[in-house]
Design an enzyme around this catalytic site. Sequence first.
Site, short mmCIF file in Angstrom:
data_model
loop_
_atom_site.label_atom_id
_atom_site.label_comp_id
_atom_site.label_asym_id
_atom_site.label_seq_id
_atom_site.Cartn_x
_atom_site.Cartn_y
_atom_site.Cartn_z
N GLU A 37 1.95 -111.89 88.30
CA GLU A 37 3.14 -112.51 88.71
C GLU A 37 2.83 -113.41 89.73
O GLU A 37 3.35 -114.55 91.15
CB GLU A 37 2.63 -111.60 90.62
CG GLU A 37 3.19 -110.35 90.35
CD GLU A 37 2.82 -109.36 91.66
OE1 GLU A 37 2.55 -109.66 92.24
OE2 GLU A 37 3.38 -107.65 91.02
N GLU A 55 3.26 -101.07 83.89
CA GLU A 55 3.51 -100.33 85.23
C GLU A 55 4.35 -99.47 85.82
O GLU A 55 5.24 -99.57 86.41
CB GLU A 55 3.14 -101.47 86.66
CG GLU A 55 2.24 -102.41 86.33
CD GLU A 55 1.67 -103.45 87.72
OE1 GLU A 55 2.16 -102.66 88.84
OE2 GLU A 55 0.96 -103.82 87.39
C1 XIL Z 1 -0.09 -101.37 93.60
C2 XIL Z 1 -1.57 -100.14 93.67
O1 XIL Z 1 -0.73 -99.41 93.43
C3 XIL Z 1 -1.19 -100.01 95.28
O2 XIL Z 1 -2.51 -98.96 95.34
C4 XIL Z 1 -2.06 -101.41 96.27
O3 XIL Z 1 -1.81 -100.47 97.69
C5 XIL Z 1 -0.85 -102.15 96.29
O4 XIL Z 1 -0.72 -102.45 94.67
N1 XIL Z 1 2.50 -104.61 91.07
C6 XIL Z 1 0.65 -104.87 90.74
C7 XIL Z 1 0.01 -103.58 91.25
O5 XIL Z 1 0.37 -105.75 89.71
O6 XIL Z 1 -0.77 -103.77 90.59
C8 XIL Z 1 0.01 -103.41 92.39
O7 XIL Z 1 -0.34 -102.03 92.55
C9 XIL Z 1 2.24 -102.41 92.43
C10 XIL Z 1 3.07 -103.94 92.04
#
Ligand code: XIL
Length: 347
Positions: free
Chosen positions: A154, A260
Amino acid sequence: MFRGFITILCFSFFGGCQKTDFGSCNTEEALYQNANFPIGTAVSPIEIESNEEYANIVKTQFNGITPENAFKMDALQVIEGVFSFSEADSIVAFADRHRMRLHGHALVWHNQLPAWINNYSGSKSDWILILEKHVKTVVGHFGNTVTSWDVVNEAFEDDGSLRKNIWFENIGEDYIELAFKFANEVNKDALLFYNDYNIAQKTKKCEAIVEYLRVLRSKGIRIDGIGMQMHIHLSYPSNAKIGSAFNAISEADFLVHISEIDISLNTSGEMRLTENKLQKQGEKMFDVVSAYRNIPKEYQFGITVWGVSDADSWITTYFDRIDYPLLFNEQYEAKPMYCGFKEALAN
Ligand code: XIL
């Protein structure tokens, strides 16, 4: 949980179209069974240890895992210079036991940082040392148990500009290439990814990322692929935008990881779950996976969903809203989204 597919032929005004009912399907055969690339899920070590239904699904349906939080900086380096790997290592052992590909997430990010770093003050070279130590220690620790890394997560804003995060403020934009350089110095085999959200939705962001990484590559920095998080919604991004982003990345010679994925059903804040919405979610998953299968095989790194069931999705807690974004419902039963995924893999 053995169910059959029902395929309905429908005829629209424009001619014949085939619509599949994703209401039910066979879950006995693993999701990854027919795939040419690994199918992963994000996991939490606590759930793996304490939740049998969860662990069973992870073991039987997937052949890839990404630690949802356990490899983040606040988990690995709580105290400056002191690394704790025991939770993370339990995921490594699980992946090894079940022969799953392990994807490391994420080395350098602006979120989930340990408290000490937010209070740290030092010169640019001090910050580079912190970056170097973190990346090298972590990549070194896991060695080849980890197949691939999200090295930088990001770093871009939706408008295509660089995010002015803590790394940028203290090191400048060089932190991005340094992170890849440090990771590569420790492990020449692990595949190195840049990972971000809204890549399909925001065309400018996609173009900026691809161009930026292309330039770094031309300077000799090894970057193997781009992770598209794909926290998407039923109606956006459009299938056309998703397909264009897959093409833009693979045509620039970067592996594409759907890293994701989840599909939110709640965009208005109000949420009434209907069969129709679940069906549409199945169709959207089918469309995404079908588009992904259209890129050349050698660029298909894999598809990872961000969690196992609607009971454990980050969306409900993080955004504090009711939602149903994953493949399995709160009772760990396969949803149409699972069936749409499977159907697109088998097609
Ligand atoms: C999220 C997790 O799923 C949660 O459990 C945590 O509280 C916050 O982060 N983008 C990403 C991930 O790259 O690492 C994030 O994961 C979701 C958004």
